[in-house]
Design an enzyme around this catalytic site. Structure first.
Site, short mmCIF file in Angstrom:
data_model
loop_
_atom_site.label_atom_id
_atom_site.label_comp_id
_atom_site.label_asym_id
_atom_site.label_seq_id
_atom_site.Cartn_x
_atom_site.Cartn_y
_atom_site.Cartn_z
N SER A 44 -2.49 -5.52 40.31
CA SER A 44 -2.59 -6.32 41.54
C SER A 44 -1.24 -6.49 42.23
O SER A 44 -1.17 -7.13 43.28
CB SER A 44 -3.20 -7.69 41.25
OG SER A 44 -2.69 -8.22 40.07
N HIS B 25 -7.35 -1.11 43.96
CA HIS B 25 -7.18 -2.55 43.75
C HIS B 25 -8.45 -3.30 44.16
O HIS B 25 -8.76 -3.42 45.35
CB HIS B 25 -5.96 -3.06 44.55
CG HIS B 25 -5.72 -4.52 44.34
ND1 HIS B 25 -5.40 -5.37 45.36
CD2 HIS B 25 -5.78 -5.28 43.22
CE1 HIS B 25 -5.28 -6.59 44.87
NE2 HIS B 25 -5.49 -6.56 43.59
N GLU C 289 -8.77 -1.75 47.73
CA GLU C 289 -7.63 -1.10 48.38
C GLU C 289 -7.26 0.16 47.60
O GLU C 289 -7.24 0.13 46.37
CB GLU C 289 -6.41 -2.04 48.39
CG GLU C 289 -6.59 -3.29 49.21
CD GLU C 289 -5.39 -4.22 49.11
OE1 GLU C 289 -4.80 -4.55 50.13
OE2 GLU C 289 -5.03 -4.62 47.98
N ASN D 296 -3.13 -8.99 49.03
CA ASN D 296 -2.43 -10.01 48.24
C ASN D 296 -1.22 -10.56 48.97
O ASN D 296 -0.85 -11.73 48.77
CB ASN D 296 -2.03 -9.46 46.87
CG ASN D 296 -3.15 -9.68 45.87
OD1 ASN D 296 -4.14 -10.34 46.19
ND2 ASN D 296 -3.01 -9.13 44.69
#
Ligand code: NAD
Length: 318
Positions: free
Chosen positions: A123, A144, A156, A195
């Site tokens: 991540s 991801h 992703e 993120n």
């Protein structure tokens, strides 16, 4: 390798993310081999997958027959060699530790057939940070996923320094085939896209909470019922266009100097971590939880997420 050549998928790490990723590929028709360090973890993962699939069936996402069909496509093993020996595609979802991932990728490179594409669900790290020792750098990639991975649609895709477009195209097609919404990240930067946006938000949320601007319950309610409500349907950039860029420009000019730009998480959050107040799994985080309440929240969350998934994405795909 072409999409039709992908038959066997291996998932390394059967925790929060790994079990849901395994479930998604199994439901998509693939044979899935799930690997972790103990049989207890693997059995727990299978139980979680069964419970998730039952929730899917209760919410008319799949038929009850599909529960056993999907489960029958999943095998488990603590032996890495056995788990990946015939894999066409591997997703690593072990702990977020660069040394663990580096060791695993070197081992996967040795034990997988030459054709196998190796993906990681890291991540925050870049794939080249830990897969540069492999002899297949053209076939390593980050995929991801977001928690809960068997429900949240976006995944992703982030290339490494030497990942080929052919690898990305195949992984993109594979994710689409199992019902996901893959997003190509054009620049490999730490934290990728989602993120970084989430962290910008949580920095401000933690700061406002610790300043006592509103109660924790009201902070969650305010976000859920305002931009959270909007965001499931219209993204932040479309939101700017609809409201008028000049308004957003003026407000940002005034507010940017006032919002948190801290480079460290707040001390209060560090103290919570040190005190073992880690959230639902320890019974105490921002809120307090019994196991029963936690189960109830997850059940309700998944029911609402599945409803939203059906309304927003499923109907548009078919
Ligand atoms: P987790 O702790 O729930 O699961 C990790 C699993 O990996 C554990 O079961 C552990 O036993 C296993 N493991 C550790 N070393 C291993 C090894 N050498 N071989 C096989 N299995 C091994 O963690 P998680 O939350 O599922 O996270 C997994 C990965 O996904 C991490 O890289 C994390 O950053 C990433 N991720 C997590 C989330 C999230 O919300 N939890 C979201 C997106 C990405």
């Amino acid at each position: 390798m072409r999409l039709e050549d992908v038959k066997n998928i291996a998932i390394i790490g059967a925790g929060i993310m790994g079990h849901g990723i395994a479930q998604t590929y199994a439901l998509g028709g693939y044979r899935v081999s799930l690997n972790d360090v103990t049989d207890t973890i693997l059995n727990n993962a299978l139980n979680r997958i069964r419970t998730n699939l039952e929730t899917f069936a209760e919410n008319e996402f799949i038929s009850r027959d599909e529960i056993d069909e999907a489960l029958s496509r999943i095998t488990t093993s603590t032996d890495l060699e056995k788990a990946v020996g015939d894999a066409d595609f591997v997703t690593e979802a072990a702990v977020e530790d660069i040394e663990v991932k580096r060791k695993l990728f070197n081992e996967l490179d040795r034990r997988c057939p030459p054709r196998t594409i190796l993906a990681s669900n890291s991540s925050s790290l870049l794939i080249s940070d830990f897969a540069s020792g492999t002899k297949r750098q053209d076939r390593v990639v980050l995929t991801h996923w977001f928690n809960p991975p068997h429900i949240v649609p976006v995944v992703e895709i982030i290339k490494g320094e030497k990942t080929t477009d052919a690898t990305v195209d195949l992984v993109y097609a594979l994710l689409k085939k199992v019902g996901k919404l893959p997003v190509r990240i054009l620049k490999a930067i730490p934290g990728y896209l989602v993120n970084r946006i989430q962290m910008a938000m949580i920095r401000e949320v933690w700061d406002l909470w610790k300043q006592g601007v509103a109660s924790p319950e009201d902070i969650d309610l305010a976000v859920k019922g305002s931009f959270g409500f909007r965001l499931a349907s219209i993204g932040p950039l479309l939101t700017c266009d609809l409201a008028g860029i000049e308004t957003w420009y003026k407000v940002s000019k005034y507010l940017f100097p006032l919002v948190s730009d801290s480079h460290e998480p707040p001390l209060a959050i560090r103290k919570m971590v040190e005190a073992g107040e880690l959230g639902a799994k320890t019974g105490k985080g921002v809120f307090n939880y019994s196991q029963e309440e936690w189960d109830k929240i997850i059940k309700q969350r998944d029911k609402e997420f599945l409803h939203r998934l059906k309304v927003l994405y499923w109907s548009k795909q078919s």
